[in-house]
Write a protein that holds these residues in place. Structure first.
Motif, PDB file in Angstrom:
ATOM      1  N   VAL A 184       0.862  -1.186   0.000  1.00 47.04           N
ATOM      2  CA  VAL A 184       0.000   0.000   0.000  1.00 47.04           C
ATOM      3  C   VAL A 184       0.894   1.230   0.000  1.00 47.04           C
ATOM      4  O   VAL A 184       1.841   1.324   0.790  1.00 47.04           O
ATOM      5  CB  VAL A 184      -0.917   0.036   1.243  1.00 47.04           C
ATOM      6  CG1 VAL A 184      -1.788   1.293   1.231  1.00 47.04           C
ATOM      7  CG2 VAL A 184      -1.776  -1.218   1.328  1.00 47.04           C
ATOM      8  N   SER A 185       0.597   2.170  -0.911  1.00 47.44           N
ATOM      9  CA  SER A 185       1.366   3.408  -0.954  1.00 47.44           C
ATOM     10  C   SER A 185       0.424   4.594  -1.158  1.00 47.44           C
ATOM     11  O   SER A 185      -0.700   4.438  -1.653  1.00 47.44           O
ATOM     12  CB  SER A 185       2.415   3.374  -2.066  1.00 47.44           C
ATOM     13  OG  SER A 185       3.350   4.421  -1.901  1.00 47.44           O
ATOM     14  N   TRP A 211      -1.815  -1.401  -3.764  1.00 47.72           N
ATOM     15  CA  TRP A 211      -2.934  -0.476  -3.643  1.00 47.72           C
ATOM     16  C   TRP A 211      -2.368   0.937  -3.589  1.00 47.72           C
ATOM     17  O   TRP A 211      -1.489   1.231  -2.777  1.00 47.72           O
ATOM     18  CB  TRP A 211      -3.730  -0.747  -2.379  1.00 47.72           C
ATOM     19  CG  TRP A 211      -4.478  -2.052  -2.372  1.00 47.72           C
ATOM     20  CD1 TRP A 211      -4.423  -3.049  -3.300  1.00 47.72           C
ATOM     21  CD2 TRP A 211      -5.392  -2.492  -1.364  1.00 47.72           C
ATOM     22  NE1 TRP A 211      -5.245  -4.083  -2.945  1.00 47.72           N
ATOM     23  CE2 TRP A 211      -5.859  -3.776  -1.755  1.00 47.72           C
ATOM     24  CE3 TRP A 211      -5.869  -1.942  -0.173  1.00 47.72           C
ATOM     25  CZ2 TRP A 211      -6.778  -4.502  -0.989  1.00 47.72           C
ATOM     26  CZ3 TRP A 211      -6.774  -2.664   0.593  1.00 47.72           C
ATOM     27  CH2 TRP A 211      -7.235  -3.925   0.176  1.00 47.72           C
ATOM     28  N   LEU A 212      -2.889   1.804  -4.440  1.00 44.13           N
ATOM     29  CA  LEU A 212      -2.406   3.186  -4.496  1.00 44.13           C
ATOM     30  C   LEU A 212      -3.505   4.162  -4.094  1.00 44.13           C
ATOM     31  O   LEU A 212      -4.636   4.091  -4.600  1.00 44.13           O
ATOM     32  CB  LEU A 212      -1.929   3.531  -5.905  1.00 44.13           C
ATOM     33  CG  LEU A 212      -0.535   3.064  -6.329  1.00 44.13           C
ATOM     34  CD1 LEU A 212      -0.265   3.474  -7.775  1.00 44.13           C
ATOM     35  CD2 LEU A 212       0.543   3.628  -5.411  1.00 44.13           C
ATOM     36  N   LEU A 213      -3.161   5.084  -3.200  1.00 49.18           N
ATOM     37  CA  LEU A 213      -4.062   6.151  -2.782  1.00 49.18           C
ATOM     38  C   LEU A 213      -3.333   7.489  -2.910  1.00 49.18           C
ATOM     39  O   LEU A 213      -2.133   7.525  -3.164  1.00 49.18           O
ATOM     40  CB  LEU A 213      -4.507   5.967  -1.332  1.00 49.18           C
ATOM     41  CG  LEU A 213      -5.287   4.719  -0.971  1.00 49.18           C
ATOM     42  CD1 LEU A 213      -4.367   3.619  -0.486  1.00 49.18           C
ATOM     43  CD2 LEU A 213      -6.318   5.024   0.124  1.00 49.18           C
ATOM     44  N   ILE A 232      -3.189   0.844 -16.630  1.00 50.94           N
ATOM     45  CA  ILE A 232      -2.355   0.274 -15.576  1.00 50.94           C
ATOM     46  C   ILE A 232      -2.579  -1.239 -15.492  1.00 50.94           C
ATOM     47  O   ILE A 232      -3.642  -1.740 -15.855  1.00 50.94           O
ATOM     48  CB  ILE A 232      -2.650   0.928 -14.205  1.00 50.94           C
ATOM     49  CG1 ILE A 232      -4.122   0.739 -13.821  1.00 50.94           C
ATOM     50  CG2 ILE A 232      -2.295   2.403 -14.249  1.00 50.94           C
ATOM     51  CD1 ILE A 232      -4.450   1.248 -12.437  1.00 50.94           C
ATOM     52  N   PRO A 233      -1.592  -1.980 -15.018  1.00 51.47           N
ATOM     53  CA  PRO A 233      -1.706  -3.443 -14.941  1.00 51.47           C
ATOM     54  C   PRO A 233      -2.699  -3.882 -13.867  1.00 51.47           C
ATOM     55  O   PRO A 233      -3.030  -3.123 -12.952  1.00 51.47           O
ATOM     56  CB  PRO A 233      -0.287  -3.902 -14.615  1.00 51.47           C
ATOM     57  CG  PRO A 233       0.351  -2.721 -13.952  1.00 51.47           C
ATOM     58  CD  PRO A 233      -0.252  -1.509 -14.604  1.00 51.47           C
ATOM     59  N   SER A 234      -3.126  -5.123 -13.959  1.00 49.41           N
ATOM     60  CA  SER A 234      -4.129  -5.662 -13.029  1.00 49.41           C
ATOM     61  C   SER A 234      -3.593  -5.770 -11.606  1.00 49.41           C
ATOM     62  O   SER A 234      -4.369  -5.850 -10.652  1.00 49.41           O
ATOM     63  CB  SER A 234      -4.597  -7.035 -13.512  1.00 49.41           C
ATOM     64  OG  SER A 234      -3.495  -7.939 -13.594  1.00 49.41           O
ATOM     65  N   GLU A 235      -2.274  -5.803 -11.448  1.00 49.68           N
ATOM     66  CA  GLU A 235      -1.687  -5.903 -10.107  1.00 49.68           C
ATOM     67  C   GLU A 235      -1.925  -4.652  -9.269  1.00 49.68           C
ATOM     68  O   GLU A 235      -1.790  -4.689  -8.041  1.00 49.68           O
ATOM     69  CB  GLU A 235      -0.172  -6.133 -10.193  1.00 49.68           C
ATOM     70  CG  GLU A 235       0.238  -7.458 -10.794  1.00 49.68           C
ATOM     71  CD  GLU A 235       0.359  -7.392 -12.311  1.00 49.68           C
ATOM     72  OE1 GLU A 235       0.903  -8.346 -12.891  1.00 49.68           O
ATOM     73  OE2 GLU A 235      -0.071  -6.389 -12.916  1.00 49.68           O
ATOM     74  N   VAL A 236      -2.231  -3.549  -9.934  1.00 49.09           N
ATOM     75  CA  VAL A 236      -2.365  -2.261  -9.243  1.00 49.09           C
ATOM     76  C   VAL A 236      -3.838  -1.894  -9.085  1.00 49.09           C
ATOM     77  O   VAL A 236      -4.587  -1.867 -10.059  1.00 49.09           O
ATOM     78  CB  VAL A 236      -1.616  -1.150 -10.004  1.00 49.09           C
ATOM     79  CG1 VAL A 236      -1.806   0.193  -9.305  1.00 49.09           C
ATOM     80  CG2 VAL A 236      -0.133  -1.488 -10.121  1.00 49.09           C
ATOM     81  N   MET A 237      -4.236  -1.631  -7.847  1.00 52.26           N
ATOM     82  CA  MET A 237      -5.605  -1.200  -7.572  1.00 52.26           C
ATOM     83  C   MET A 237      -5.587   0.260  -7.129  1.00 52.26           C
ATOM     84  O   MET A 237      -4.859   0.639  -6.211  1.00 52.26           O
ATOM     85  CB  MET A 237      -6.241  -2.056  -6.477  1.00 52.26           C
ATOM     86  CG  MET A 237      -7.645  -1.600  -6.097  1.00 52.26           C
ATOM     87  SD  MET A 237      -8.368  -2.597  -4.771  1.00 52.26           S
ATOM     88  CE  MET A 237      -8.572  -4.159  -5.625  1.00 52.26           C
ATOM     89  N   ILE A 238      -6.367   1.073  -7.803  1.00 55.02           N
ATOM     90  CA  ILE A 238      -6.492   2.479  -7.442  1.00 55.02           C
ATOM     91  C   ILE A 238      -7.645   2.630  -6.452  1.00 55.02           C
ATOM     92  O   ILE A 238      -8.772   2.219  -6.731  1.00 55.02           O
ATOM     93  CB  ILE A 238      -6.744   3.359  -8.683  1.00 55.02           C
ATOM     94  CG1 ILE A 238      -5.606   3.184  -9.695  1.00 55.02           C
ATOM     95  CG2 ILE A 238      -6.896   4.817  -8.282  1.00 55.02           C
ATOM     96  CD1 ILE A 238      -4.232   3.504  -9.162  1.00 55.02           C
ATOM     97  N   ILE A 239      -7.355   3.213  -5.310  1.00 54.85           N
ATOM     98  CA  ILE A 239      -8.376   3.456  -4.297  1.00 54.85           C
ATOM     99  C   ILE A 239      -8.536   4.971  -4.176  1.00 54.85           C
ATOM    100  O   ILE A 239      -7.637   5.664  -3.689  1.00 54.85           O
ATOM    101  CB  ILE A 239      -7.994   2.812  -2.959  1.00 54.85           C
ATOM    102  CG1 ILE A 239      -7.830   1.296  -3.157  1.00 54.85           C
ATOM    103  CG2 ILE A 239      -9.040   3.116  -1.887  1.00 54.85           C
ATOM    104  CD1 ILE A 239      -7.467   0.531  -1.920  1.00 54.85           C
ATOM    105  N   GLN A 245     -13.081   4.955   0.662  1.00 54.88           N
ATOM    106  CA  GLN A 245     -13.134   3.765  -0.177  1.00 54.88           C
ATOM    107  C   GLN A 245     -12.220   2.666   0.357  1.00 54.88           C
ATOM    108  O   GLN A 245     -12.522   1.479   0.232  1.00 54.88           O
ATOM    109  CB  GLN A 245     -12.743   4.129  -1.613  1.00 54.88           C
ATOM    110  CG  GLN A 245     -13.780   4.963  -2.342  1.00 54.88           C
ATOM    111  CD  GLN A 245     -15.079   4.212  -2.546  1.00 54.88           C
ATOM    112  OE1 GLN A 245     -15.088   3.046  -2.911  1.00 54.88           O
ATOM    113  NE2 GLN A 245     -16.203   4.892  -2.284  1.00 54.88           N
ATOM    114  N   LEU A 246     -11.106   3.056   0.951  1.00 54.49           N
ATOM    115  CA  LEU A 246     -10.216   2.071   1.564  1.00 54.49           C
ATOM    116  C   LEU A 246     -10.943   1.335   2.682  1.00 54.49           C
ATOM    117  O   LEU A 246     -10.874   0.099   2.777  1.00 54.49           O
ATOM    118  CB  LEU A 246      -8.962   2.753   2.120  1.00 54.49           C
ATOM    119  CG  LEU A 246      -8.029   1.850   2.944  1.00 54.49           C
ATOM    120  CD1 LEU A 246      -7.421   0.745   2.082  1.00 54.49           C
ATOM    121  CD2 LEU A 246      -6.931   2.680   3.619  1.00 54.49           C
TER     122      LEU A 246
END
Length: 303
Positions: free
Chosen positions: A234-235, A266-268, A280-287, A292-293
């Motif tokens: 998470v970043s 997970w990127l916030l 973006i690739p499937s490995e990365v989830m935008i929150i 939402q987190l």
């Protein structure tokens, strides 16, 4: 570096939310403020004028006529604000925190926080008061309305409260799932409060979390991946990581950590609002937000 103690009328507008032309009217018609002048005849306002305007604007926004406020002395204004603060606690707290910032008054900050905590959970305080405060402070800093030392002072006090509540969550931790998270900030990302609150949310939801902090190179995350191949990173990004675009950073993440097995990230933060999700690739989830987190974490609970 000297601390800013002289303010333009535009500074007062930015800090109080009262338009400059309205301030001039109040000044001329009701003598609410008394500006000083520099040697070159430029008008400015001192710290006392700023704090008075914050108090006046609180009452004005609460429905009091400016003509009525103008009749009150300082002690009457403060007494009325204290009475009204019970009904409009969030606005009162925002003004108090800004006053604490300009006076470097840690006691006022702590007193105001304590009053909030008697009626609100820490999560409510963070979302309803701290986030609006930090957002406003960020804008004030960018427009040079306040000094960096003001922004740093209030940010550190907020950070301290988040850390205290993280410790409380660790002491009272109740596991609700097997997922494990590791939280980190890239190089050059200096805003840590958002990531700290992510840590608080993850612990609150009942998941284990490893907090790494700032300036973490991607390569060093491999050690954690070797220990737990299913770990989720998470970043929180508000600036371009390491001077790169966010897309370059995501590509580097995938290249270094997803070579053999998918490793989720997970990127916030404000920078994720600009991301094209199809790029973006499937490995990365935008929150998109901290709210939402919290919702996402709740869907992952097993018990």
């Amino acid at each position: 570096m000297s601390v800013k103690t002289q303010f333009s009328i535009r500074d007062l507008e930015n800090l109080s939310g009262v338009k400059a032309h309205t301030i001039r009217i109040w000044e001329k018609r009701y003598r609410l403020l008394k500006p000083e002048r520099t040697e070159t005849n430029i008008r400015y306002y001192d710290l006392n004028s700023l704090k008075r305007l914050l108090n006046v604007s609180f009452l004005y926004k609460d429905g009091y006529k400016i003509s009525r406020i103008a009749e009150l002395d300082e002690s009457e204004i403060k007494s009325l604000i204290k009475e009204k603060s019970e009904l409009n606690q969030d606005v009162y707290a925002l003004n108090a925190f800004k006053t604490a910032m300009f006076d470097f008054d840690e006691q006022l900050f702590s007193k105001t926080y304590l009053e909030l905590s008697l009626k609100k959970s820490f999560k409510e305080i963070f979302h309803e008061v701290f986030i609006p405060l930090l957002s406003e402070i960020g804008t004030l800093w960018q427009t040079s309305t306040i000094d960096p030392c003001h922004e740093s002072f209030i940010s550190e006090l907020v950070k301290r409260k988040v850390i205290i509540n993280i410790d409380l969550q660790i002491q009272n931790f109740k596991k609700s799932g097997d997922m494990q998270f590791a939280l980190f900030l890239p190089y050059s990302e200096i805003h840590e409060i958002g990531l700290l609150f992510c840590h608080f949310e993850i612990l609150s939801a009942g998941f284990n979390a490893i907090y790494l902090g700032a300036n973490i190179p991607l390569e060093s995350l491999k050690n954690l991946k070797q220990k737990d191949p299913d770990i989720t990173f998470v970043s929180y990004v508000t600036m371009h990581p390491e001077g790169k675009s966010i897309y370059d950073y995501i590509s580097e993440y995938k290249a270094q950590l997803c070579d053999e097995k998918i490793c989720n990230l997970w990127l916030l933060g404000s920078k994720v609002q600009q991301i094209d999700l199809e790029s973006i690739p499937s490995e990365v989830m935008i929150i998109p937000s901290l709210e939402q987190l919290s919702l996402k974490l709740n869907t992952l609970k097993k018990y």
